[in-house]
Design a protein around this motif. Structure first.
Motif, PDB file in Angstrom:
ATOM      1  N   GLY A  62      75.351  53.859  27.461  1.00 34.09           N
ATOM      2  CA  GLY A  62      74.163  54.195  28.239  1.00 34.09           C
ATOM      3  C   GLY A  62      73.804  55.659  28.246  1.00 34.09           C
ATOM      4  N   LYS A  63      74.726  56.521  27.853  1.00 32.48           N
ATOM      5  CA  LYS A  63      74.454  57.960  27.825  1.00 32.48           C
ATOM      6  C   LYS A  63      73.759  58.318  26.516  1.00 32.48           C
ATOM      7  N   LEU A  64      73.062  59.446  26.519  1.00 31.84           N
ATOM      8  CA  LEU A  64      72.427  59.915  25.291  1.00 31.84           C
ATOM      9  C   LEU A  64      73.384  60.794  24.509  1.00 31.84           C
ATOM     10  N   MET A  68      70.550  63.773  20.495  1.00 27.69           N
ATOM     11  CA  MET A  68      69.309  63.301  21.109  1.00 27.69           C
ATOM     12  C   MET A  68      68.880  64.230  22.239  1.00 27.69           C
ATOM     13  N   MET A  69      69.836  64.723  23.018  1.00 25.65           N
ATOM     14  CA  MET A  69      69.527  65.659  24.098  1.00 25.65           C
ATOM     15  C   MET A  69      68.959  66.960  23.530  1.00 25.65           C
ATOM     16  N   GLU A  70      69.514  67.432  22.417  1.00 27.20           N
ATOM     17  CA  GLU A  70      69.029  68.664  21.801  1.00 27.20           C
ATOM     18  C   GLU A  70      67.652  68.464  21.168  1.00 27.20           C
ATOM     19  N   ASP A  82      67.745  57.688  29.162  1.00 25.95           N
ATOM     20  CA  ASP A  82      69.093  57.388  28.700  1.00 25.95           C
ATOM     21  C   ASP A  82      69.005  56.413  27.529  1.00 25.95           C
ATOM     22  N   GLU A  83      70.137  55.929  27.103  1.00 23.20           N
ATOM     23  CA  GLU A  83      70.181  55.053  25.930  1.00 23.20           C
ATOM     24  C   GLU A  83      69.403  53.753  26.138  1.00 23.20           C
ATOM     25  N   SER A  84      69.271  53.325  27.380  1.00 17.38           N
ATOM     26  CA  SER A  84      68.556  52.074  27.647  1.00 17.38           C
ATOM     27  C   SER A  84      67.039  52.258  27.747  1.00 17.38           C
TER      28      SER A  84
END
Length: 89
Positions: A62-64, A68-70, A82-84
């Motif tokens: 579920g976390k990025l 992806m955050m960058e 988030d991942e969902s």
């Protein structure tokens, strides 16, 4: 030039829960209201591919991932990104 046919008392940006409610209240008060939506049309159930997944079914629970955050530094700070939900952004 503004004409009576394209003049509004209020413009609401977004038809989510807050925008939808604001537009309803404005219309109920008799204001000529325009609602603008930027996003694509979402169909209930069909466009929620991750709604029934459990956290352990996601690659990153579920976390990025950091990449992806960058890649999305502003959206990455949003509590709902988030991942969902990344397929919406």
């Amino acid at each position: 030039m503004s004409t009576p046919s394209n003049t509004y008392d209020a413009i609401v940006i977004g038809s989510g829960i807050s925008g939808g409610w604001a537009a309803k209240e404005l219309c109920d008060k008799g204001l000529k209201t325009l609602v603008l939506e930027r996003g694509r049309n979402i169909e209930h159930l069909k466009d929620y591919p991750t709604a029934t997944k459990n956290p352990w079914e996601f690659s990153h629970r579920g976390k990025l991932p950091i990449a992806m955050m960058e890649k999305n530094p502003i959206a990455g700070r949003c509590y709902a990104f988030d991942e969902s939900t990344e397929h919406f952004l």
